[in-house]
Design an enzyme around this catalytic site. Structure first.
Site, PDB file in Angstrom:
ATOM      1  N   CYS A 273       0.790  -1.244   0.000  1.00  0.00           N
ATOM      2  CA  CYS A 273       0.000   0.000   0.000  1.00  0.00           C
ATOM      3  C   CYS A 273       0.811   1.278   0.000  1.00  0.00           C
ATOM      4  O   CYS A 273       0.740   2.047  -0.955  1.00  0.00           O
ATOM      5  CB  CYS A 273      -0.956  -0.011   1.189  1.00  0.00           C
TER       6      CYS A 273
HETATM    7  P1  NAD Z   1      -4.308  -8.831  -3.608  1.00  0.00           P
HETATM    8  O1  NAD Z   1      -3.374  -8.742  -4.765  1.00  0.00           O
HETATM    9  O2  NAD Z   1      -3.929  -9.613  -2.405  1.00  0.00           O
HETATM   10  O3  NAD Z   1      -5.702  -9.410  -4.104  1.00  0.00           O
HETATM   11  C1  NAD Z   1      -6.328  -9.035  -5.281  1.00  0.00           C
HETATM   12  C2  NAD Z   1      -7.096 -10.237  -5.796  1.00  0.00           C
HETATM   13  O4  NAD Z   1      -7.869  -9.823  -6.920  1.00  0.00           O
HETATM   14  C3  NAD Z   1      -6.217 -11.378  -6.289  1.00  0.00           C
HETATM   15  O5  NAD Z   1      -6.631 -12.563  -5.651  1.00  0.00           O
HETATM   16  C4  NAD Z   1      -6.468 -11.433  -7.796  1.00  0.00           C
HETATM   17  O6  NAD Z   1      -6.383 -12.733  -8.329  1.00  0.00           O
HETATM   18  C5  NAD Z   1      -7.875 -10.888  -7.874  1.00  0.00           C
HETATM   19  N1  NAD Z   1      -8.274 -10.316  -9.175  1.00  0.00           N
HETATM   20  C6  NAD Z   1      -7.564  -9.541 -10.022  1.00  0.00           C
HETATM   21  N2  NAD Z   1      -8.310  -9.178 -11.071  1.00  0.00           N
HETATM   22  C7  NAD Z   1      -9.528  -9.735 -10.890  1.00  0.00           C
HETATM   23  C8  NAD Z   1     -10.742  -9.716 -11.619  1.00  0.00           C
HETATM   24  N3  NAD Z   1     -10.850  -9.008 -12.754  1.00  0.00           N
HETATM   25  N4  NAD Z   1     -11.787 -10.388 -11.122  1.00  0.00           N
HETATM   26  C9  NAD Z   1     -11.694 -11.088  -9.958  1.00  0.00           C
HETATM   27  N5  NAD Z   1     -10.592 -11.144  -9.230  1.00  0.00           N
HETATM   28  C10 NAD Z   1      -9.516 -10.468  -9.685  1.00  0.00           C
HETATM   29  O7  NAD Z   1      -4.650  -7.320  -3.223  1.00  0.00           O
HETATM   30  P2  NAD Z   1      -4.977  -6.737  -1.760  1.00  0.00           P
HETATM   31  O8  NAD Z   1      -3.715  -6.553  -0.998  1.00  0.00           O
HETATM   32  O9  NAD Z   1      -6.102  -7.498  -1.176  1.00  0.00           O
HETATM   33  O10 NAD Z   1      -5.479  -5.269  -2.157  1.00  0.00           O
HETATM   34  C11 NAD Z   1      -6.695  -5.060  -2.821  1.00  0.00           C
HETATM   35  C12 NAD Z   1      -7.005  -3.570  -2.806  1.00  0.00           C
HETATM   36  O11 NAD Z   1      -7.163  -3.128  -1.452  1.00  0.00           O
HETATM   37  C13 NAD Z   1      -5.906  -2.685  -3.389  1.00  0.00           C
HETATM   38  O12 NAD Z   1      -6.483  -1.583  -4.024  1.00  0.00           O
HETATM   39  C14 NAD Z   1      -5.133  -2.234  -2.165  1.00  0.00           C
HETATM   40  O13 NAD Z   1      -4.472  -1.001  -2.374  1.00  0.00           O
HETATM   41  C15 NAD Z   1      -6.247  -2.079  -1.155  1.00  0.00           C
HETATM   42  N6  NAD Z   1      -5.834  -2.213   0.242  1.00  0.00           N
HETATM   43  C16 NAD Z   1      -4.965  -3.203   0.608  1.00  0.00           C
HETATM   44  C17 NAD Z   1      -4.612  -3.347   1.949  1.00  0.00           C
HETATM   45  C18 NAD Z   1      -3.613  -4.393   2.366  1.00  0.00           C
HETATM   46  O14 NAD Z   1      -3.142  -4.312   3.514  1.00  0.00           O
HETATM   47  N7  NAD Z   1      -3.306  -5.377   1.555  1.00  0.00           N
HETATM   48  C19 NAD Z   1      -5.164  -2.497   2.912  1.00  0.00           C
HETATM   49  C20 NAD Z   1      -6.078  -1.532   2.516  1.00  0.00           C
HETATM   50  C21 NAD Z   1      -6.409  -1.407   1.180  1.00  0.00           C
END
Ligand code: NAD
Length: 432
Positions: A273
Protein backbone atom coordinates in the site's frame (compact mmCIF):
# COMPACT_ATOMS: atom_id res chain seq x y z
CA UNK A 1 -34.51 -12.53 -6.33
CA UNK A 2 -36.88 -10.07 -4.76
CA UNK A 3 -35.14 -9.02 -1.59
CA UNK A 4 -36.08 -6.15 0.59
CA UNK A 5 -32.47 -5.22 1.14
CA UNK A 6 -33.11 -3.46 4.39
CA UNK A 7 -34.84 -6.36 6.12
CA UNK A 8 -32.80 -9.47 5.40
CA UNK A 9 -29.24 -10.65 5.95
CA UNK A 10 -27.05 -9.52 3.14
CA UNK A 11 -25.99 -11.73 0.30
CA UNK A 12 -22.55 -10.36 -0.45
CA UNK A 13 -20.21 -11.03 -3.33
CA UNK A 14 -16.55 -10.13 -3.11
CA UNK A 15 -14.64 -9.54 -6.33
CA UNK A 16 -10.94 -10.18 -5.72
CA UNK A 17 -10.14 -12.56 -2.86
CA UNK A 18 -6.73 -11.30 -1.78
CA UNK A 19 -5.68 -9.87 1.59
CA UNK A 20 -8.55 -7.36 1.65
CA UNK A 21 -11.27 -9.32 -0.13
CA UNK A 22 -10.77 -12.53 1.79
CA UNK A 23 -10.64 -10.92 5.22
CA UNK A 24 -13.65 -8.71 4.42
CA UNK A 25 -15.69 -11.62 3.10
CA UNK A 26 -14.86 -14.01 5.90
CA UNK A 27 -15.49 -11.23 8.42
CA UNK A 28 -18.95 -10.58 7.00
CA UNK A 29 -19.66 -14.33 6.95
CA UNK A 30 -18.75 -14.48 10.65
CA UNK A 31 -21.28 -11.68 11.23
CA UNK A 32 -24.03 -13.81 9.70
CA UNK A 33 -24.03 -12.80 6.05
CA UNK A 34 -23.80 -15.11 3.06
CA UNK A 35 -20.70 -14.53 1.00
CA UNK A 36 -19.58 -15.52 -2.51
CA UNK A 37 -15.99 -14.81 -3.51
CA UNK A 38 -15.06 -14.24 -7.13
CA UNK A 39 -11.47 -14.54 -8.28
CA UNK A 40 -9.71 -15.10 -11.59
CA UNK A 41 -7.10 -17.18 -9.76
CA UNK A 42 -8.52 -20.71 -9.90
CA UNK A 43 -6.07 -21.97 -7.30
CA UNK A 44 -7.42 -19.40 -4.81
CA UNK A 45 -11.00 -20.34 -5.65
CA UNK A 46 -10.28 -24.02 -5.01
CA UNK A 47 -8.50 -23.32 -1.73
CA UNK A 48 -11.34 -21.13 -0.45
CA UNK A 49 -13.86 -23.80 -1.40
CA UNK A 50 -11.82 -26.28 0.64
CA UNK A 51 -11.77 -23.76 3.54
CA UNK A 52 -8.01 -23.34 3.21
CA UNK A 53 -6.69 -19.79 3.44
CA UNK A 54 -4.54 -18.96 0.39
CA UNK A 55 -2.70 -16.30 2.43
CA UNK A 56 -1.22 -16.17 5.91
CA UNK A 57 -3.16 -13.84 8.17
CA UNK A 58 -3.50 -14.35 11.92
CA UNK A 59 -6.84 -16.01 12.93
CA UNK A 60 -8.09 -16.14 9.33
CA UNK A 61 -7.76 -19.91 8.98
CA UNK A 62 -9.76 -20.51 12.20
CA UNK A 63 -12.49 -18.15 10.99
CA UNK A 64 -12.63 -19.89 7.63
CA UNK A 65 -12.96 -23.29 9.27
CA UNK A 66 -15.62 -22.05 11.68
CA UNK A 67 -17.76 -20.42 8.98
CA UNK A 68 -17.67 -23.30 6.48
CA UNK A 69 -20.96 -23.32 4.58
CA UNK A 70 -21.53 -19.56 4.90
CA UNK A 71 -19.22 -18.74 2.01
CA UNK A 72 -18.07 -20.20 -1.25
CA UNK A 73 -15.89 -19.10 -4.16
CA UNK A 74 -16.25 -19.09 -7.92
CA UNK A 75 -14.65 -17.68 -11.07
CA UNK A 76 -18.09 -17.04 -12.52
CA UNK A 77 -19.27 -13.44 -12.11
CA UNK A 78 -22.78 -14.37 -13.22
CA UNK A 79 -23.16 -16.89 -10.43
CA UNK A 80 -21.80 -14.43 -7.85
CA UNK A 81 -23.69 -11.29 -8.89
CA UNK A 82 -27.05 -12.96 -9.53
CA UNK A 83 -26.88 -14.67 -6.13
CA UNK A 84 -25.97 -11.57 -4.12
CA UNK A 85 -27.38 -8.11 -3.63
CA UNK A 86 -24.21 -6.27 -2.80
CA UNK A 87 -20.74 -6.55 -4.35
CA UNK A 88 -17.45 -5.34 -2.92
CA UNK A 89 -14.72 -4.70 -5.49
CA UNK A 90 -11.45 -5.69 -3.79
CA UNK A 91 -9.11 -6.30 -6.74
CA UNK A 92 -5.53 -5.01 -6.71
CA UNK A 93 -4.63 -1.49 -7.85
CA UNK A 94 -0.86 -1.75 -8.43
CA UNK A 95 1.51 0.87 -9.85
CA UNK A 96 2.30 1.32 -13.49
CA UNK A 97 5.94 1.78 -14.49
CA UNK A 98 5.65 5.57 -13.99
CA UNK A 99 4.12 5.19 -10.51
CA UNK A 100 0.57 6.06 -11.59
CA UNK A 101 -2.30 3.77 -10.64
CA UNK A 102 -2.90 0.73 -12.84
CA UNK A 103 -6.66 0.35 -13.17
CA UNK A 104 -6.74 -2.69 -15.43
CA UNK A 105 -8.11 -5.08 -12.77
CA UNK A 106 -10.66 -2.51 -11.63
CA UNK A 107 -11.82 -1.93 -15.21
CA UNK A 108 -12.10 -5.63 -15.89
CA UNK A 109 -14.07 -6.18 -12.67
CA UNK A 110 -16.41 -3.29 -13.55
CA UNK A 111 -16.99 -4.67 -17.06
CA UNK A 112 -17.80 -8.13 -15.75
CA UNK A 113 -20.15 -6.80 -13.07
CA UNK A 114 -21.88 -4.51 -15.60
CA UNK A 115 -22.50 -7.38 -18.03
CA UNK A 116 -24.30 -9.37 -15.37
CA UNK A 117 -26.25 -6.37 -14.09
CA UNK A 118 -27.68 -6.01 -17.61
CA UNK A 119 -29.65 -9.20 -16.87
CA UNK A 120 -30.58 -8.44 -13.28
CA UNK A 121 -33.82 -6.68 -12.38
CA UNK A 122 -33.28 -6.21 -8.64
CA UNK A 123 -31.43 -3.27 -7.18
CA UNK A 124 -27.78 -4.23 -6.70
CA UNK A 125 -25.17 -2.23 -4.83
CA UNK A 126 -21.56 -2.07 -6.02
CA UNK A 127 -19.06 -0.93 -3.38
CA UNK A 128 -15.49 -0.07 -4.32
CA UNK A 129 -13.14 -1.15 -1.54
CA UNK A 130 -9.94 -1.18 -3.56
CA UNK A 131 -7.82 1.93 -3.08
CA UNK A 132 -8.52 4.12 -6.10
CA UNK A 133 -7.34 7.64 -6.98
CA UNK A 134 -10.02 10.30 -6.33
CA UNK A 135 -12.39 10.48 -9.25
CA UNK A 136 -12.03 6.81 -10.28
CA UNK A 137 -15.32 5.47 -8.91
CA UNK A 138 -17.43 8.08 -10.66
CA UNK A 139 -15.10 8.77 -13.59
CA UNK A 140 -14.00 5.25 -14.57
CA UNK A 141 -16.02 2.55 -12.78
CA UNK A 142 -19.46 4.15 -13.11
CA UNK A 143 -19.31 4.72 -16.89
CA UNK A 144 -18.05 1.16 -17.48
CA UNK A 145 -20.84 -0.44 -15.42
CA UNK A 146 -23.43 1.86 -17.00
CA UNK A 147 -22.24 1.08 -20.52
CA UNK A 148 -22.12 -2.68 -19.98
CA UNK A 149 -25.42 -2.88 -18.08
CA UNK A 150 -27.41 -0.23 -19.93
CA UNK A 151 -28.45 1.01 -16.48
CA UNK A 152 -28.04 4.24 -14.57
CA UNK A 153 -25.94 4.49 -11.42
CA UNK A 154 -27.60 5.81 -8.22
CA UNK A 155 -31.00 4.96 -9.69
CA UNK A 156 -31.00 1.46 -11.22
CA UNK A 157 -28.02 0.25 -9.21
CA UNK A 158 -26.17 1.61 -6.20
CA UNK A 159 -22.54 2.68 -6.26
CA UNK A 160 -20.39 3.57 -3.26
CA UNK A 161 -16.77 3.83 -2.15
CA UNK A 162 -15.74 2.31 1.17
CA UNK A 163 -11.96 2.47 1.62
CA UNK A 164 -10.21 -0.23 3.61
CA UNK A 165 -7.81 0.58 6.45
CA UNK A 166 -6.92 -2.90 7.72
CA UNK A 167 -3.29 -3.63 8.54
CA UNK A 168 -1.86 -6.86 7.19
CA UNK A 169 -0.81 -9.07 10.08
CA UNK A 170 -3.67 -7.69 12.16
CA UNK A 171 -6.33 -7.70 9.49
CA UNK A 172 -8.96 -9.87 11.19
CA UNK A 173 -8.85 -7.83 14.39
CA UNK A 174 -8.96 -4.63 12.32
CA UNK A 175 -11.99 -5.87 10.39
CA UNK A 176 -14.04 -6.27 13.56
CA UNK A 177 -12.67 -3.20 15.36
CA UNK A 178 -11.79 -0.55 12.82
CA UNK A 179 -10.82 2.95 14.04
CA UNK A 180 -13.45 4.29 11.66
CA UNK A 181 -15.64 3.28 8.75
CA UNK A 182 -15.65 5.71 5.84
CA UNK A 183 -18.46 5.44 3.33
CA UNK A 184 -18.62 7.58 0.21
CA UNK A 185 -22.15 7.62 -1.20
CA UNK A 186 -24.45 9.65 -3.38
CA UNK A 187 -27.93 8.08 -3.30
CA UNK A 188 -30.00 7.58 -0.15
CA UNK A 189 -30.92 3.96 -0.87
CA UNK A 190 -27.29 2.86 -1.07
CA UNK A 191 -26.55 4.88 2.05
CA UNK A 192 -29.25 3.05 4.04
CA UNK A 193 -28.09 -0.34 2.80
CA UNK A 194 -24.50 0.33 3.83
CA UNK A 195 -25.63 1.81 7.11
CA UNK A 196 -27.48 -1.45 7.75
CA UNK A 197 -24.53 -3.59 6.66
CA UNK A 198 -22.24 -1.84 9.14
CA UNK A 199 -24.85 -1.60 11.91
CA UNK A 200 -23.06 -4.18 14.06
CA UNK A 201 -19.85 -2.15 14.20
CA UNK A 202 -19.37 0.29 17.07
CA UNK A 203 -16.72 2.35 15.29
CA UNK A 204 -17.42 5.91 14.19
CA UNK A 205 -18.98 6.01 10.73
CA UNK A 206 -18.24 8.86 8.42
CA UNK A 207 -20.47 9.35 5.40
CA UNK A 208 -18.94 11.53 2.70
CA UNK A 209 -19.27 12.02 -1.00
CA UNK A 210 -17.50 9.44 -3.13
CA UNK A 211 -14.41 11.48 -4.11
CA UNK A 212 -13.79 12.47 -0.49
CA UNK A 213 -13.85 8.83 0.64
CA UNK A 214 -11.29 8.00 -2.05
CA UNK A 215 -9.06 10.87 -0.90
CA UNK A 216 -9.32 9.98 2.81
CA UNK A 217 -7.57 6.70 2.04
CA UNK A 218 -4.72 8.36 0.12
CA UNK A 219 -4.28 11.16 2.65
CA UNK A 220 -4.18 8.60 5.51
CA UNK A 221 -1.56 6.43 3.82
CA UNK A 222 0.49 9.43 2.70
CA UNK A 223 0.48 10.82 6.24
CA UNK A 224 1.53 7.52 7.83
CA UNK A 225 4.28 7.07 5.25
CA UNK A 226 5.40 10.64 5.96
CA UNK A 227 5.60 9.88 9.67
CA UNK A 228 7.89 6.93 8.96
CA UNK A 229 10.20 8.79 6.58
CA UNK A 230 10.29 11.72 9.02
CA UNK A 231 11.29 9.37 11.87
CA UNK A 232 13.98 7.85 9.63
CA UNK A 233 15.38 11.22 8.63
CA UNK A 234 15.59 12.33 12.26
CA UNK A 235 17.02 8.87 13.07
CA UNK A 236 19.82 9.27 10.51
CA UNK A 237 20.80 12.58 12.13
CA UNK A 238 20.57 11.01 15.61
CA UNK A 239 22.90 8.17 14.58
CA UNK A 240 25.59 10.68 13.60
CA UNK A 241 25.09 12.59 16.86
CA UNK A 242 25.02 9.39 18.98
CA UNK A 243 21.52 10.17 20.21
CA UNK A 244 18.95 7.42 20.77
CA UNK A 245 16.18 8.21 18.29
CA UNK A 246 13.73 5.94 20.15
CA UNK A 247 14.05 8.11 23.27
CA UNK A 248 13.65 11.17 21.06
CA UNK A 249 10.36 9.93 19.63
CA UNK A 250 9.14 8.82 23.03
CA UNK A 251 9.51 12.45 23.99
CA UNK A 252 7.97 13.70 20.77
CA UNK A 253 5.04 11.28 20.96
CA UNK A 254 4.03 12.45 24.42
CA UNK A 255 2.78 15.67 22.85
CA UNK A 256 -0.98 15.12 22.60
CA UNK A 257 -1.04 16.78 19.18
CA UNK A 258 1.37 14.10 17.91
CA UNK A 259 0.27 10.49 18.30
CA UNK A 260 3.22 8.27 19.34
CA UNK A 261 2.39 5.50 16.83
CA UNK A 262 4.40 4.97 13.65
CA UNK A 263 7.58 6.68 14.78
CA UNK A 264 9.75 3.54 14.76
CA UNK A 265 12.83 4.65 12.88
CA UNK A 266 14.40 1.87 10.82
CA UNK A 267 14.77 0.84 7.19
CA UNK A 268 11.52 2.28 5.92
CA UNK A 269 8.12 1.11 4.78
CA UNK A 270 7.22 -1.55 2.27
CA UNK A 271 4.07 -3.50 1.61
CA UNK A 272 1.35 -3.43 -0.96
CA UNK A 273 0.00 0.00 0.00
CA UNK A 274 2.22 2.84 1.19
CA UNK A 275 4.78 2.87 -1.64
CA UNK A 276 2.27 2.46 -4.46
CA UNK A 277 -0.34 4.77 -2.98
CA UNK A 278 2.10 7.62 -2.29
CA UNK A 279 3.51 7.23 -5.81
CA UNK A 280 0.03 7.21 -7.36
CA UNK A 281 -0.88 10.38 -5.45
CA UNK A 282 2.34 12.06 -6.64
CA UNK A 283 1.55 11.18 -10.28
CA UNK A 284 -2.03 12.39 -9.92
CA UNK A 285 -0.86 15.66 -8.34
CA UNK A 286 1.62 16.19 -11.17
CA UNK A 287 -1.10 15.52 -13.71
CA UNK A 288 -3.03 18.32 -12.02
CA UNK A 289 -0.04 20.68 -12.32
CA UNK A 290 1.04 20.37 -8.67
CA UNK A 291 4.54 19.58 -7.42
CA UNK A 292 4.03 17.53 -4.22
CA UNK A 293 7.47 18.09 -2.66
CA UNK A 294 6.75 16.45 0.71
CA UNK A 295 5.40 13.27 -0.90
CA UNK A 296 8.39 13.01 -3.22
CA UNK A 297 10.77 13.40 -0.27
CA UNK A 298 8.87 10.66 1.61
CA UNK A 299 9.57 8.22 -1.23
CA UNK A 300 13.14 9.41 -1.68
CA UNK A 301 14.02 8.86 2.02
CA UNK A 302 12.32 5.48 1.90
CA UNK A 303 14.29 4.29 -1.12
CA UNK A 304 17.67 5.23 0.38
CA UNK A 305 16.96 3.97 3.90
CA UNK A 306 17.39 0.17 3.40
CA UNK A 307 20.74 0.74 1.68
CA UNK A 308 22.06 2.23 4.93
CA UNK A 309 22.31 -1.37 6.12
CA UNK A 310 24.80 -2.22 3.39
CA UNK A 311 26.79 0.94 4.14
CA UNK A 312 26.98 -0.05 7.83
CA UNK A 313 27.84 -3.65 6.99
CA UNK A 314 30.73 -2.52 4.78
CA UNK A 315 32.15 -0.52 7.67
CA UNK A 316 32.90 -3.89 9.26
CA UNK A 317 33.33 -6.15 6.20
CA UNK A 318 34.59 -3.82 3.45
CA UNK A 319 34.67 -6.51 0.77
CA UNK A 320 31.50 -8.55 0.71
CA UNK A 321 32.48 -10.78 -2.21
CA UNK A 322 31.94 -14.43 -1.26
CA UNK A 323 31.19 -13.53 2.36
CA UNK A 324 28.14 -15.27 3.80
CA UNK A 325 25.56 -12.71 4.90
CA UNK A 326 22.50 -13.75 6.88
CA UNK A 327 19.19 -12.02 6.24
CA UNK A 328 16.62 -12.37 9.01
CA UNK A 329 13.15 -11.50 7.75
CA UNK A 330 11.86 -11.22 4.19
CA UNK A 331 8.20 -10.22 4.67
CA UNK A 332 7.52 -6.49 4.50
CA UNK A 333 6.51 -6.65 8.15
CA UNK A 334 6.03 -9.37 10.79
CA UNK A 335 2.97 -11.64 10.88
CA UNK A 336 2.44 -11.72 7.13
CA UNK A 337 3.71 -13.71 4.16
CA UNK A 338 3.42 -10.63 1.93
CA UNK A 339 6.70 -9.50 0.37
CA UNK A 340 5.37 -6.77 -1.90
CA UNK A 341 7.83 -3.84 -1.75
CA UNK A 342 9.55 -5.49 1.21
CA UNK A 343 12.74 -3.69 2.23
CA UNK A 344 14.40 -7.11 1.98
CA UNK A 345 14.22 -6.82 -1.83
CA UNK A 346 16.58 -3.81 -2.29
CA UNK A 347 18.80 -5.20 0.49
CA UNK A 348 19.18 -8.63 -1.15
CA UNK A 349 19.70 -6.98 -4.55
CA UNK A 350 22.47 -4.80 -3.12
CA UNK A 351 24.14 -7.78 -1.41
CA UNK A 352 24.06 -9.76 -4.67
CA UNK A 353 25.60 -6.80 -6.52
CA UNK A 354 28.45 -6.84 -3.98
CA UNK A 355 29.02 -10.55 -4.68
CA UNK A 356 27.91 -11.69 -1.22
CA UNK A 357 26.50 -15.17 -0.57
CA UNK A 358 23.14 -14.93 1.14
CA UNK A 359 21.43 -17.21 3.61
CA UNK A 360 17.94 -16.01 4.50
CA UNK A 361 15.11 -17.01 6.77
CA UNK A 362 11.53 -15.86 7.29
CA UNK A 363 8.85 -17.77 9.24
CA UNK A 364 6.14 -17.22 6.56
CA UNK A 365 7.47 -15.46 3.48
CA UNK A 366 10.22 -17.73 2.09
CA UNK A 367 8.03 -19.33 -0.58
CA UNK A 368 6.95 -15.96 -1.91
CA UNK A 369 10.51 -14.60 -1.78
CA UNK A 370 11.96 -17.64 -3.53
CA UNK A 371 9.74 -16.87 -6.53
CA UNK A 372 11.77 -13.71 -7.20
CA UNK A 373 15.11 -14.75 -5.66
CA UNK A 374 15.54 -18.48 -6.38
CA UNK A 375 19.35 -18.07 -6.37
CA UNK A 376 19.83 -17.42 -2.64
CA UNK A 377 20.00 -20.03 0.12
CA UNK A 378 16.98 -20.40 2.41
CA UNK A 379 17.59 -21.68 5.93
CA UNK A 380 15.36 -24.07 7.84
CA UNK A 381 15.43 -21.85 10.91
CA UNK A 382 16.64 -18.51 12.14
CA UNK A 383 19.26 -20.39 14.18
CA UNK A 384 20.76 -21.76 10.99
CA UNK A 385 21.20 -18.22 9.66
CA UNK A 386 23.05 -17.23 12.82
CA UNK A 387 25.21 -20.34 12.72
CA UNK A 388 26.18 -20.17 9.06
CA UNK A 389 26.75 -16.45 8.43
CA UNK A 390 29.68 -14.01 8.78
CA UNK A 391 27.26 -11.20 9.62
CA UNK A 392 23.53 -10.89 10.12
CA UNK A 393 21.10 -8.25 8.87
CA UNK A 394 17.80 -7.98 10.77
CA UNK A 395 15.27 -6.84 8.20
CA UNK A 396 11.84 -7.76 9.63
CA UNK A 397 10.98 -7.64 13.35
CA UNK A 398 9.50 -11.13 13.75
CA UNK A 399 8.95 -11.99 17.41
CA UNK A 400 11.18 -15.07 17.23
CA UNK A 401 14.20 -12.90 16.33
CA UNK A 402 13.94 -11.46 19.84
CA UNK A 403 14.87 -14.87 21.24
CA UNK A 404 17.98 -15.64 19.18
CA UNK A 405 21.51 -15.82 20.54
CA UNK A 406 23.49 -13.06 18.84
CA UNK A 407 26.67 -13.55 20.90
CA UNK A 408 29.85 -13.21 18.89
CA UNK A 409 28.06 -11.97 15.77
CA UNK A 410 28.29 -8.88 13.62
CA UNK A 411 24.70 -7.62 13.55
CA UNK A 412 23.30 -4.80 11.44
CA UNK A 413 19.84 -4.15 12.80
CA UNK A 414 17.13 -2.44 10.78
CA UNK A 415 14.39 -3.09 13.33
CA UNK A 416 15.75 -2.52 16.81
CA UNK A 417 15.93 -5.98 18.36
CA UNK A 418 16.98 -5.36 21.98
CA UNK A 419 18.64 -8.76 22.50
CA UNK A 420 20.88 -8.27 19.48
CA UNK A 421 21.77 -4.83 20.76
CA UNK A 422 22.92 -6.30 24.06
CA UNK A 423 24.66 -9.45 22.85
CA UNK A 424 26.25 -8.89 19.44
CA UNK A 425 30.04 -8.63 19.18
CA UNK A 426 29.61 -5.75 16.76
CA UNK A 427 26.21 -4.08 16.67
CA UNK A 428 25.00 -1.32 14.37
CA UNK A 429 21.46 -0.01 14.53
CA UNK A 430 20.48 1.54 11.24
CA UNK A 431 19.68 4.90 12.81
CA UNK A 432 20.52 4.50 16.47
P1 NAD B 1 -4.31 -8.83 -3.61
O1 NAD B 1 -3.37 -8.74 -4.77
O2 NAD B 1 -3.93 -9.61 -2.41
O3 NAD B 1 -5.70 -9.41 -4.10
C1 NAD B 1 -6.33 -9.04 -5.28
C2 NAD B 1 -7.10 -10.24 -5.80
O4 NAD B 1 -7.87 -9.82 -6.92
C3 NAD B 1 -6.22 -11.38 -6.29
O5 NAD B 1 -6.63 -12.56 -5.65
C4 NAD B 1 -6.47 -11.43 -7.80
O6 NAD B 1 -6.38 -12.73 -8.33
C5 NAD B 1 -7.88 -10.89 -7.87
N1 NAD B 1 -8.27 -10.32 -9.18
C6 NAD B 1 -7.56 -9.54 -10.02
N2 NAD B 1 -8.31 -9.18 -11.07
C7 NAD B 1 -9.53 -9.73 -10.89
C8 NAD B 1 -10.74 -9.72 -11.62
N3 NAD B 1 -10.85 -9.01 -12.75
N4 NAD B 1 -11.79 -10.39 -11.12
C9 NAD B 1 -11.69 -11.09 -9.96
N5 NAD B 1 -10.59 -11.14 -9.23
C10 NAD B 1 -9.52 -10.47 -9.69
O7 NAD B 1 -4.65 -7.32 -3.22
P2 NAD B 1 -4.98 -6.74 -1.76
O8 NAD B 1 -3.71 -6.55 -1.00
O9 NAD B 1 -6.10 -7.50 -1.18
O10 NAD B 1 -5.48 -5.27 -2.16
C11 NAD B 1 -6.69 -5.06 -2.82
C12 NAD B 1 -7.00 -3.57 -2.81
O11 NAD B 1 -7.16 -3.13 -1.45
C13 NAD B 1 -5.91 -2.68 -3.39
O12 NAD B 1 -6.48 -1.58 -4.02
C14 NAD B 1 -5.13 -2.23 -2.16
O13 NAD B 1 -4.47 -1.00 -2.37
C15 NAD B 1 -6.25 -2.08 -1.16
N6 NAD B 1 -5.83 -2.21 0.24
C16 NAD B 1 -4.96 -3.20 0.61
C17 NAD B 1 -4.61 -3.35 1.95
C18 NAD B 1 -3.61 -4.39 2.37
O14 NAD B 1 -3.14 -4.31 3.51
N7 NAD B 1 -3.31 -5.38 1.55
C19 NAD B 1 -5.16 -2.50 2.91
C20 NAD B 1 -6.08 -1.53 2.52
C21 NAD B 1 -6.41 -1.41 1.18
Amino acid sequence: MDYDLLKIDMYISIVGSGYVGLVTGIGFAELGNNVIFVDIDVDKVNKINSSISPIYEKELQQLMSRNKGKYRATSDYRDAILNSNLTFICVGTPSKEDGSIDLRYIESAARNIGRVLADKDDFHVVVVKSTVIPGTTEGVIKPIIEKESGKEAFKDFGLAMNPEFLREGNAVEDFFNPDRIVIGVKDEKTKSILDKLYKQFNSPKLFTDIKTAEMIKYASNAFLATKISFANEIGNICKKLRIDVYKVFEGVGLDHRINPAFFRAGIGFGGSCFPKDVKALIRKAEELGEDPKILKAVIDVNEKQPLKMIELLKKHIPNLANRKIGVLGLAFKPDTDDIRESRAIPIVEALLREGAKIIAYDPKAMNNFAKIFPQIEYAKSSWEVIAKSDAVLIVTEWKEFEELNYEGKIVIDGRRIEKAMKEAKIYEGVCW
